[in-house]
Design an enzyme around this catalytic site. Structure first.
Site: not given
Ligand code: AHR
Length: 522
Positions: A241, A243-244, A318-319, A440, A459, A487, A512
């Site tokens: 990852d 970013e973007n 990250g966000d 449940h 649950d 059951h 049951d």
């Molecule tokens: O890069 C993938 C994701 O994109 C990151 O983890 C996040 O910060 C953004 O939404």
């Protein structure tokens, strides 16, 4: 009553544990078996390779041979107090018994995952980022401390189970790579627990909690999202990852070199430096690492040079995107770009550590045991067992015997877990759908992943009692104590002895709701 048609499907094979250590030429010597604590931890190996750990997180074992401090902190629901969980001995395994006794009769969450590196880079409940979490003030949820039990070299321990909404973060770190500085990281994940939500990550992220643009993070990702990138097969994949973008190689989108990997225990590695990076992975129980990508930075704008900010995240993007799921057992981040040889030696240390799934006995209501639950209502149902459907997520009973298919037997097999909402009670995990639990909903029973809510934990928690008919055991809902697993017309519910639902009928209610705890069918 006509039984629903079962749709059969192939189960996933679990790979066996290994004990042999293979070492990279000229680097380090490690001699260990699954029954001994390692004489070196992964971070000793990284240090010897000139790329020391600057963050070391584990809830299962020490990551340095000399480490003798706390691994993590739990908080119990009954009185809100906390307790640090340490190691049994220097360089050894988590003191899971301390968690068991502190949390007995209540539930616990993991509040802090301590950094063993001495840099103070501890992980705590992630604060609200661009996206809010489900907890108060938009924070993310902490993980249930009992949801990912494991055995390491014969020692019971607990991993970090990330349901959607769960996340950890540290935005004020010390010594973590920033800008284009080189770093490495690895994590051990449960390769069978994942989803396609954004983003089950461990590693370097924005200190702001926002998406600050391409190249502002560098974290391991594990899951089957195809939102940005993907590899061969249907996933899940280890990706970066950045970013973007979840990158499986040099291209945005598809890179054939990144394979689908689903080992029960999965080693995932990522490293990045000036115009170079690599993704590597392997079975954390045996064997060596494979390199899925090694080369220049992605051929997309903004990733060379990198603009890493140096926060640490676990289980989120990250966000603070927090729709993802996964399980984390241990992981580190280094200063400097580790050599392949160093990483190979770390993988040898990992496979020697002896991770296993933690199922120890059969046919008993002890956590870790594999069981089947046999109906006791005569004459209809005494050859029937509680099982999940394959066609949908419902739970039913059906006849299972020695000539039943392997899938039918496995569908009728459960792993007993400490109750997620009360450790004196029990939770049942599917044997062939790891990470999915009996719960449940609207008083009907389903197989479900943890949704991350306190309601889910309740649950999915049932307290065993003497059988309501005087035979076997009954299982009382922890949040609806007049209702027991029952059951009715071959479908499973929680039911009271008289009530507004048809399945609350008093006729046969005692039989049951009474079950024989049997050896596992599968
Ligand atoms: O890069 C993938 C994701 O994109 C990151 O983890 C996040 O910060 C953004 O939404």
């Amino acid at each position: 009553m006509k039984k629903p048609p079962w749709i059969r499907r192939a189960g996933r094979a679990l790979l066996g544990a290994g004990t042999t250590v293979v070492l990279a030429a000229g680097l380090l010597t490690v001699a260990a078996t699954t029954s001994q604590a390692a004489t070196q931890g992964p971070c000793d190996i990284y240090a010897a390779g000139g790329t020391p750990c600057v963050a070391a997180h584990s809830t299962t074992r020490a990551l340095y041979a000399a480490y003798n401090g706390p691994l993590y902190q739990v908080r119990r629901a009954s009185d809100g107090t906390t307790k640090d969980i340490g190691v049994l001995s220097a360089g050894g395994y988590a003191d899971a018994a301390a968690q068991d006794s502190f949390c007995a009769g209540t539930s616990c969450v993991i509040t802090v995952i301590y950094d063993e590196s001495g840099k103070g880079n501890h992980l705590a409940q992630a604060p609200r980022g661009h996206f809010p979490g489900p907890a108060a003030d938009g924070n993310d949820n902490p993980a249930n401390a009992f949801e990912a039990p494991v055995t390491v070299a014969g020692h019971k321990a607990y991993g970090v189970y990330v349901a959607p909404g769960t996340g950890y973060r540290n935005n004020k770190t010390n010594g973590i790579a920033t800008g284009d500085q080189p770093e490495g990281m690895y994590a051990i994940f449960d390769g069978t627990h994942f989803n396609g939500g954004c983003c089950f990550d461990y590693g370097n992220a924005e200190t702001t909690g926002n998406d600050d643009g391409n190249g502002t993070m560098e974290a391991l990702y594990f899951g089957d999202s195809k939102g940005w990138g993907w590899g061969s097969g249907n996933g899940p994949w280890v990706m970066a990852d950045l970013e973007n973008g979840l990158f499986s190689g040099v291209n945005r989108g598809f890179n054939a070199g990144d394979p689908s990997v689903n080992n029960r225990f999965l080693t995932a590695m990522l490293k990045g430096g000036p115009n170079q990076w690599a993704i590597r992975g392997g079975d954390a129980q045996s064997g060596s690492l494979s390199t899925y990508y090694s080369g220049v930075r992605p051929n997309a704008p903004g990733y060379n040079p990198m603009k890493k900010q140096g926060a640490i995240i676990l289980g989120i993007g990250g966000d603070n995107s927090n729709a993802s799921a996964g399980t984390f057992y241990e992981g580190v981040m280094t200063s400097g770009y580790p050599s392949d040889a160093t990483e190979n030696a770390v993988q040898a240390n990992i496979t020697a550590a002896g991770y296993t799934s933690g199922s120890t006995s059969t046919g008993t209501l002890t956590p870790g045991s594999r069981i089947s639950l046999q109906a006791t209502t005569a004459p209809c149902c005494t050859s029937h067992y509680l099982r999940h459907n394959d066609a949908d997520d419902k739970v039913v009973i059906s006849a299972v015997n020695s000539s039943s298919s392997a899938i039918d037997k496995a569908d009728a097999t459960w792993i007993v877990r400490a109750g997620l909402a009360n450790t004196s009670c029990l939770t049942f995990e599917s044997a062939n759908k790891p990470g999915q639990f009996l719960r449940h909903f609207n008083y009907e029973l389903y197989l479900s992943f943890d949704t991350g809510s306190g309601t889910f934990a309740q649950d999915a928690t049932f307290c065993p009692t003497t059988g309501n008919s005087g035979v076997g055991r009954s299982f009382q809902s922890v949040n609806y104590p007049t209702k027991y697993i029952r059951h009715y017309n071959f479908t499973a519910y929680i039911a009271g002895n008289g009530g507004s639902n048809s399945w609350d009928s008093s006729t046969s209610w005692a039989a049951d709701t009474s079950w024989l705890v049997d050896q596992p069918r599968g």
